[in-house]
Design a protein around this motif. Structure first.
Motif, PDB file in Angstrom:
ATOM      1  N   ASN A 198      -7.538  10.913  -5.135  1.00 33.13           N
ATOM      2  CA  ASN A 198      -6.695  10.047  -5.455  1.00 33.13           C
ATOM      3  C   ASN A 198      -6.965   8.780  -6.339  1.00 33.13           C
ATOM      4  O   ASN A 198      -8.287   8.475  -6.284  1.00 33.13           O
ATOM      5  CB  ASN A 198      -5.965   9.596  -3.871  1.00 33.13           C
ATOM      6  N   THR A 199      -5.893   8.075  -6.661  1.00 26.05           N
ATOM      7  CA  THR A 199      -6.196   7.049  -7.643  1.00 26.05           C
ATOM      8  C   THR A 199      -4.907   5.952  -6.977  1.00 26.05           C
ATOM      9  O   THR A 199      -4.098   6.424  -6.653  1.00 26.05           O
ATOM     10  CB  THR A 199      -5.805   7.159  -9.172  1.00 26.05           C
ATOM     11  N   PHE A 200      -5.400   4.838  -7.165  1.00 27.89           N
ATOM     12  CA  PHE A 200      -4.818   3.592  -6.323  1.00 27.89           C
ATOM     13  C   PHE A 200      -4.588   2.625  -7.137  1.00 27.89           C
ATOM     14  O   PHE A 200      -5.621   2.446  -8.073  1.00 27.89           O
ATOM     15  CB  PHE A 200      -5.057   3.456  -4.875  1.00 27.89           C
ATOM     16  N   ASN A 201      -3.462   1.478  -6.967  1.00 30.56           N
ATOM     17  CA  ASN A 201      -3.391   0.365  -7.495  1.00 30.56           C
ATOM     18  C   ASN A 201      -3.093  -0.505  -6.358  1.00 30.56           C
ATOM     19  O   ASN A 201      -2.131  -0.348  -5.847  1.00 30.56           O
ATOM     20  CB  ASN A 201      -2.397   0.319  -8.771  1.00 30.56           C
ATOM     21  N   ASN A 202      -3.865  -1.893  -6.337  1.00 29.43           N
ATOM     22  CA  ASN A 202      -3.302  -2.735  -5.413  1.00 29.43           C
ATOM     23  C   ASN A 202      -2.861  -4.033  -6.349  1.00 29.43           C
ATOM     24  O   ASN A 202      -3.419  -4.422  -7.107  1.00 29.43           O
ATOM     25  CB  ASN A 202      -4.596  -3.218  -4.497  1.00 29.43           C
ATOM     26  N   GLU A 203      -1.851  -4.640  -5.575  1.00 31.22           N
ATOM     27  CA  GLU A 203      -1.386  -5.824  -6.332  1.00 31.22           C
ATOM     28  C   GLU A 203      -1.139  -6.729  -5.216  1.00 31.22           C
ATOM     29  O   GLU A 203      -0.344  -6.506  -4.314  1.00 31.22           O
ATOM     30  CB  GLU A 203       0.165  -5.666  -6.974  1.00 31.22           C
ATOM     31  N   VAL A 204      -1.956  -7.921  -5.149  1.00 30.46           N
ATOM     32  CA  VAL A 204      -1.764  -8.671  -4.026  1.00 30.46           C
ATOM     33  C   VAL A 204      -1.260 -10.158  -4.541  1.00 30.46           C
ATOM     34  O   VAL A 204      -1.637 -10.777  -5.549  1.00 30.46           O
ATOM     35  CB  VAL A 204      -3.440  -9.032  -3.396  1.00 30.46           C
ATOM     36  N   THR A 205      -0.332 -10.757  -3.939  1.00 32.70           N
ATOM     37  CA  THR A 205       0.256 -11.838  -4.197  1.00 32.70           C
ATOM     38  C   THR A 205      -0.101 -12.941  -2.758  1.00 32.70           C
ATOM     39  O   THR A 205       0.022 -12.679  -1.746  1.00 32.70           O
ATOM     40  CB  THR A 205       1.779 -11.844  -3.997  1.00 32.70           C
ATOM     41  N   SER A 206      -0.904 -13.995  -3.428  1.00 35.59           N
ATOM     42  CA  SER A 206      -1.456 -14.970  -2.560  1.00 35.59           C
ATOM     43  C   SER A 206      -0.297 -16.104  -2.320  1.00 35.59           C
ATOM     44  O   SER A 206       0.276 -16.362  -3.392  1.00 35.59           O
ATOM     45  CB  SER A 206      -2.707 -15.245  -2.578  1.00 35.59           C
ATOM     46  N   SER A 207      -0.488 -16.714  -1.392  1.00 35.17           N
ATOM     47  CA  SER A 207       0.474 -18.148  -1.127  1.00 35.17           C
ATOM     48  C   SER A 207      -0.624 -19.138  -0.350  1.00 35.17           C
ATOM     49  O   SER A 207      -1.061 -18.828   0.833  1.00 35.17           O
ATOM     50  CB  SER A 207       1.808 -17.875  -0.458  1.00 35.17           C
TER      51      SER A 207
END
Length: 521
Positions: free
Chosen positions: A75-84
């Motif tokens: 598998n291949t994956f992409n994480n997008e993390v929004t921090s506050s």
């Protein structure tokens, strides 16, 4: 910058508190992973079989196979993390590839008169969790909390001689010597950074010209003050975390089919994880009255764990259309070893090139081995089979996160404080999964699934939702399955575990693309 000298801290019964509630959650949680068909139905396989990743959910699933099978998944994956952080948002991303599943099941059929019509043996490797990620957070701390609070926490009620360089020691020598003392160790080493880095100062008693001289020799009290002061809008913080590693599951399975109606199975599981976390923390926006102008504190943590668990499961075929499943998962009994390296850089002047203080002990702390019992769970399942047209499946799991326990063997902090914190701040949660498959013809199948996991925290929302889609194609030499998952989950983590504990809010979106090849044997 690191030497070959390693510092082993073996007697830290009173002062070692490097482990945290976040660590307990990290090693207890699992992500939806495995084969493409399993992912496409969002893992709702508790009452189904015919899929190697289903064995990791219900050990009875292997005896549902009609024939032996081999499968492998990438598998291949992409994480997008929004921090506050204090209403300031940052976005970071990470891309990765891994081998998420590989396994084999051998089905032995009894063509005679035995009531046990099939016995199956299986082995499956699966990624339980992938830790590869980046987190970037930053902004002004409007509460005016700074890293001085972290160092003051660790310096509290400690003699200055216990947290400073003495007798001509280098910083490295002081760091090592303090770590070897059974009543000092890790916590006093953090205070050493604070004092020698000019972040904190000792408080003089009124009747003495000696710093930190106790007011009462009978009941000595030592105190410290901050050497930093923020501007009106608070300290400016930048926090970058880069983590990587994998939690791996190795399942050894045996299952049997009784009268082609009852299916029973047992899994003996081996768990192994490696986790590395690099944290780069930067603080600035100091007032002119402060003794320093900027600061950078880096921590590099490595954690290795090995453990075991077991599962017992059953599937009951009520009729040709309805199947029921029940599974009991034990906790994972982990043994964990961790090491840490750190350094601190402070700018003591407006021109950092002229007056930059670097405190690097050039050594690595090896913490005492400790043990962790993760959360156990119970899963109930229902599946409806539409003859050769398809199926729909429902799973409901109850997982007891408040039952997580550290078993450190004498470390009072882990035995009492941290375990009590787990009981108070974590709770049992519910996981609901639904998946469906539609067979367009003997070659092509379409799939979809949905997962909803409620929060396991009493303090903030760390719920998870997952939407999955997939397709399968059967040809002469086997089956190829493809799936896509979109997972969204929330979390929080403090800047540090003590002192400066203002939280960073995290919202993660993960896109996962999975390819599986299945070969009938």
């Amino acid at each position: 910058m690191k030497s070959n000298l390693f510092l082993f801290i073996g007697l830290l019964c009173l002062s070692l508190n490097a482990q945290s509630l976040n660590d307990a959650l990290r090693y207890s949680q699992t992500s939806l992973s495995g084969s493409a068909r399993f992912n496409a139905l969002s893992g709702a396989f508790g009452a189904l079989g015919g899929e190697l990743s289903a064995i990791s959910v219900n050990p009875a699933a292997s005896s549902v196979f009609l024939s032996s099978e081999l499968s492998i998944t990438a598998n291949t994956f992409n994480n997008e993390v929004t921090s506050s952080y204090f209403n300031n948002k940052n976005i970071s991303s990470f891309n990765g590839v891994d081998l998420s599943q590989a396994g084999i099941v051998l089905v032995l059929k009894d063509e005679g008169s035995s009531k046990w019509s099939k016995i199956s043996f299986g082995f499956n490797y699966q990624v339980n969790n992938n830790f590869d990620n980046n987190i970037l957070a930053g902004g002004n701390n409007s509460k005016k909390n700074g890293i001085d609070k972290y160092f003051l926490y660790h310096a509290m009620n400690r003699n200055l001689d216990d947290i400073s360089q003495i007798n001509g020691e280098s910083f490295r020598e002081a760091y090592i010597n303090i770590g070897e003392q059974p009543n000092l160790g890790y916590s006093a080493q953090q205070a050493l950074f604070g004092y020698e880095g000019y972040v904190i100062n000792p408080i003089f008693s009124e009747d003495s010209n000696q710093p930190n001289d106790p007011l009462s020799p009978i009941d000595p009290v030592y105190d410290y003050s901050s050497n930093t002061l923020p501007l009106n809008n608070g300290f400016y913080h930048e926090y970058f975390l880069n983590s990587f590693g994998i939690n791996r599951l190795y399942t050894f399975n045996i299952s049997g089919s009784f009268k082609d109606k009852f299916y029973f199975g047992l899994n003996i599981n081996s768990h192994r994880f490696d986790y590395t976390e690099k944290i780069d923390f930067y603080e600035s926006n100091y007032a002119d009255e402060s003794g320093i102008k900027a600061l950078r504190f880096n921590n590099y943590l490595t954690s290795l764990g090995e453990g075991g668990s077991f599962q017992i499961g059953s599937i009951y075929k009520l009729n040709n259309k309805i199947r029921l499943g029940l599974v009991i998962d034990s906790p994972v009994y982990y043994t964990i070893n961790e090491s840490l390296s750190q350094f601190l850089v402070t700018d003591l002047d407006d021109n950092p090139n002229n007056d930059e203080l670097i405190l690097d002990p050039e050594t690595e702390i090896f913490f005492p081995e400790h043990k962790l019992n993760t959360a156990g769970s119970v899963r109930g399942s229902l599946a409806y089979i539409f003859k050769s047209k398809g199926l729909i499946s429902f799973d409901f799991t109850r997982k007891n996160y408040s039952g997580i326990r550290y078993r450190p063997g004498g470390n009072n902090y882990l035995d009492t404080s941290l375990n009590n914190e787990i009981r108070t701040k974590l709770r049992s949660n519910n996981i609901f999964q639904i998946g469906g498959e539609l067979r367009l013809n003997p070659q092509i199948s379409l799939r979809a699934g949905y997962l909803s996991e409620s929060s396991s925290s009493n303090l903030y929302d760390n719920s998870i939702t997952n939407l999955s889609l997939g397709i399968g194609y059967t040809f002469d030499y086997g089956i190829i399955d493809l799936s896509y998952q979109n997972t969204e989950y929330n979390n929080q983590r403090p800047i540090f575990n003590e002192g400066l504990i203002d939280p960073i809010g995290l919202s993660t979106r993960r896109n996962n693309y999975v390819l599986t090849y299945r070969l009938k044997l």
